[in-house]
Motif scaffolding. Sequence first.
Motif, mmCIF file in Angstrom:
data_model
loop_
_atom_site.group_PDB
_atom_site.id
_atom_site.type_symbol
_atom_site.label_atom_id
_atom_site.label_comp_id
_atom_site.label_asym_id
_atom_site.label_seq_id
_atom_site.Cartn_x
_atom_site.Cartn_y
_atom_site.Cartn_z
ATOM 1 N N PRO A 139 44.424 39.466 26.779
ATOM 2 C CA PRO A 139 45.276 40.059 27.832
ATOM 3 C C PRO A 139 44.770 41.395 28.340
ATOM 4 O O PRO A 139 44.966 41.726 29.514
ATOM 5 C CB PRO A 139 46.647 40.188 27.158
ATOM 6 C CG PRO A 139 46.374 40.182 25.696
ATOM 7 C CD PRO A 139 45.180 39.291 25.524
ATOM 8 N N VAL A 140 44.108 42.175 27.471
ATOM 9 C CA VAL A 140 43.559 43.452 27.935
ATOM 10 C C VAL A 140 42.494 43.212 29.005
ATOM 11 O O VAL A 140 42.461 43.885 30.042
ATOM 12 C CB VAL A 140 42.973 44.249 26.746
ATOM 13 C CG1 VAL A 140 42.132 45.427 27.247
ATOM 14 C CG2 VAL A 140 44.099 44.773 25.848
ATOM 15 N N GLY A 141 41.621 42.244 28.762
ATOM 16 C CA GLY A 141 40.604 41.914 29.757
ATOM 17 C C GLY A 141 41.217 41.475 31.064
ATOM 18 O O GLY A 141 40.734 41.814 32.145
ATOM 19 N N GLN A 142 42.312 40.735 30.976
ATOM 20 C CA GLN A 142 42.984 40.277 32.189
ATOM 21 C C GLN A 142 43.568 41.448 32.963
ATOM 22 O O GLN A 142 43.426 41.525 34.191
ATOM 23 C CB GLN A 142 44.085 39.278 31.811
ATOM 24 C CG GLN A 142 44.757 38.640 33.000
ATOM 25 C CD GLN A 142 45.500 37.369 32.626
ATOM 26 O OE1 GLN A 142 44.970 36.510 31.925
ATOM 27 N NE2 GLN A 142 46.727 37.247 33.093
ATOM 28 N N ILE A 143 44.224 42.369 32.259
ATOM 29 C CA ILE A 143 44.813 43.531 32.927
ATOM 30 C C ILE A 143 43.733 44.392 33.577
ATOM 31 O O ILE A 143 43.867 44.834 34.728
ATOM 32 C CB ILE A 143 45.644 44.358 31.925
ATOM 33 C CG1 ILE A 143 46.917 43.578 31.530
ATOM 34 C CG2 ILE A 143 46.026 45.718 32.511
ATOM 35 C CD1 ILE A 143 47.699 44.219 30.409
ATOM 36 N N LEU A 144 42.633 44.623 32.861
ATOM 37 C CA LEU A 144 41.560 45.461 33.391
ATOM 38 C C LEU A 144 40.903 44.839 34.620
ATOM 39 O O LEU A 144 40.392 45.554 35.489
ATOM 40 C CB LEU A 144 40.500 45.701 32.312
ATOM 41 C CG LEU A 144 40.918 46.571 31.129
ATOM 42 C CD1 LEU A 144 39.787 46.663 30.110
ATOM 43 C CD2 LEU A 144 41.322 47.974 31.591
ATOM 44 N N ALA A 145 40.926 43.500 34.695
ATOM 45 C CA ALA A 145 40.215 42.822 35.787
ATOM 46 C C ALA A 145 41.105 42.483 36.966
ATOM 47 O O ALA A 145 40.596 41.995 37.985
ATOM 48 C CB ALA A 145 39.555 41.552 35.255
ATOM 49 N N ASP A 146 42.416 42.703 36.870
ATOM 50 C CA ASP A 146 43.308 42.283 37.960
ATOM 51 C C ASP A 146 42.915 42.913 39.297
ATOM 52 O O ASP A 146 42.800 42.220 40.312
ATOM 53 C CB ASP A 146 44.758 42.643 37.624
ATOM 54 C CG ASP A 146 45.416 41.602 36.722
ATOM 55 O OD1 ASP A 146 45.031 40.429 36.815
ATOM 56 O OD2 ASP A 146 46.292 41.981 35.931
ATOM 57 N N LEU A 147 42.741 44.222 39.326
ATOM 58 C CA LEU A 147 42.388 44.882 40.587
ATOM 59 C C LEU A 147 40.976 44.518 41.053
ATOM 60 O O LEU A 147 40.785 44.155 42.223
ATOM 61 C CB LEU A 147 42.548 46.389 40.458
ATOM 62 C CG LEU A 147 43.979 46.898 40.221
ATOM 63 C CD1 LEU A 147 43.991 48.421 40.144
ATOM 64 C CD2 LEU A 147 44.921 46.416 41.317
ATOM 65 N N PRO A 148 39.952 44.586 40.175
ATOM 66 C CA PRO A 148 38.623 44.145 40.616
ATOM 67 C C PRO A 148 38.593 42.681 41.053
ATOM 68 O O PRO A 148 37.805 42.311 41.927
ATOM 69 C CB PRO A 148 37.752 44.362 39.375
ATOM 70 C CG PRO A 148 38.448 45.423 38.591
ATOM 71 C CD PRO A 148 39.904 45.192 38.835
ATOM 72 N N ALA A 149 39.443 41.836 40.451
ATOM 73 C CA ALA A 149 39.471 40.421 40.845
ATOM 74 C C ALA A 149 39.859 40.275 42.305
ATOM 75 O O ALA A 149 39.282 39.466 43.047
ATOM 76 C CB ALA A 149 40.450 39.650 39.956
ATOM 77 N N GLY A 150 40.852 41.055 42.741
ATOM 78 C CA GLY A 150 41.255 41.001 44.139
ATOM 79 C C GLY A 150 40.143 41.442 45.070
ATOM 80 O O GLY A 150 39.913 40.831 46.126
ATOM 81 N N GLN A 151 39.430 42.501 44.680
ATOM 82 C CA GLN A 151 38.328 42.976 45.507
ATOM 83 C C GLN A 151 37.196 41.959 45.564
ATOM 84 O O GLN A 151 36.577 41.744 46.610
ATOM 85 C CB GLN A 151 37.834 44.319 44.968
ATOM 86 C CG GLN A 151 38.872 45.438 45.098
ATOM 87 C CD GLN A 151 38.423 46.711 44.401
ATOM 88 O OE1 GLN A 151 38.560 46.862 43.201
ATOM 89 N NE2 GLN A 151 37.883 47.629 45.176
ATOM 90 N N LEU A 152 36.912 41.319 44.419
ATOM 91 C CA LEU A 152 35.845 40.318 44.382
ATOM 92 C C LEU A 152 36.181 39.124 45.267
ATOM 93 O O LEU A 152 35.345 38.666 46.057
ATOM 94 C CB LEU A 152 35.617 39.855 42.940
ATOM 95 C CG LEU A 152 34.564 38.759 42.750
ATOM 96 C CD1 LEU A 152 33.177 39.280 43.109
ATOM 97 C CD2 LEU A 152 34.584 38.228 41.316
#
Length: 410
Positions: free
Chosen positions: A54-67
Amino acid sequence: MTPTFPFREVVLGALIPAFIFSTGIGALLPILAPYSVERGATLATAGVVAAMLPVGQILADLPAGQLAAKIGDRRAMLAAGSVAALGFLSAALAPSVITLAIAVLLVGACNAVFHLARHSYLTAVTPVGNRATVLSTLGGVHRIGQFVGPFLGAGVIHFSAMGAVFYLAAATALAATVTVWLARTPRPEQPQGAVSSATQEITKPRFWKVLGDHRAMLATLGSVGMLVGAIRGARQQVIPLWGEYIGLDPTTISLLFGLAGGIDMLLFYPAGRVMDRWGRLWVGVPAMTMLGISMALFPLTSTGAGLAGVAMLLGFANGWGSGIMMTISSDVSPAEARPQFLGAWRLLTDIGLGAGPLILAAGAAAGSLAAGVWAAAAVGPLAAAGMQRWLPRYSHHANRTTRRRAGVAD
């Protein structure tokens, strides 16, 4: 008449990959901590390794949108599935607990990208009149995949070793990636008078501008999403915690957890149809209210039979809310900056998911698990009240009244 589930665009392009990918994640969840212990970690360290997902998911939420905004939703799914397969393989071959934790963190980040990209993709290709049905079905196949995954993992462990589950998960990630690639949906035609794709790329809003333009919505309706995430996060832990508290054996607790999950999976389609026909509030408000009530009943049980009844009510409440937050976020997301907005929205809901179990843990640490359960239960009515208050302000699809005002009634 356009079908609700076009095969190539929706079923092959998103629903089947979602099921396959979620099956791999579901197989992984029960074995992360035991596998870490097998590799030499202490129980505390094993908990940290499991938390990396879940930590990886939280950290990647914003970059995921940009990607997804930069390379497109389908390409983001392809990239996430491919890298997730590498992450699973890295975890299987990890020479130490530290490298195992890093690999699990990577898988969590890929999970965030895959989730967001398929959500954004389905929002773009699905007519608004079928949106809730399709997105609640997406939530349903995700639940089914995570339900089936542990059983597949158990079979692999029976015939091989615990580490082989990571190879199973890698295979599901690759299979999901191939399925997305096979869909190869054509790019939607631009409307008459639309600017060129190059111009669109130049004028695409920057991420921080998107947050600034929608800060009021994210602070109000987004906070409702965080509350929904919190009670759902607590829901995942309350059955095993209370079952352990009243002295049930692990097998009985697992059966009760599966019972709740089975009822949960039955309701995603009718919930979606109600949202499409009557509006989002007809599902969201009752679901959050019932979640709060069912959570509040847990401390009143002291037997397996009593816990089974409350667990069934909990499963019904959560199942009735299947897809509600994905649908609401799709309704209110700006078309020109949808992935960035959905990334911010998912960050809020994922923070809530992480905070929910901490409410229960705080009560237990203070000497009263019941107090923790009741505190978590209070989040449900708060979420329902917030939804009733803020959703009609920001969404035409809150109910039939808001649709008539906006001129989009049936």
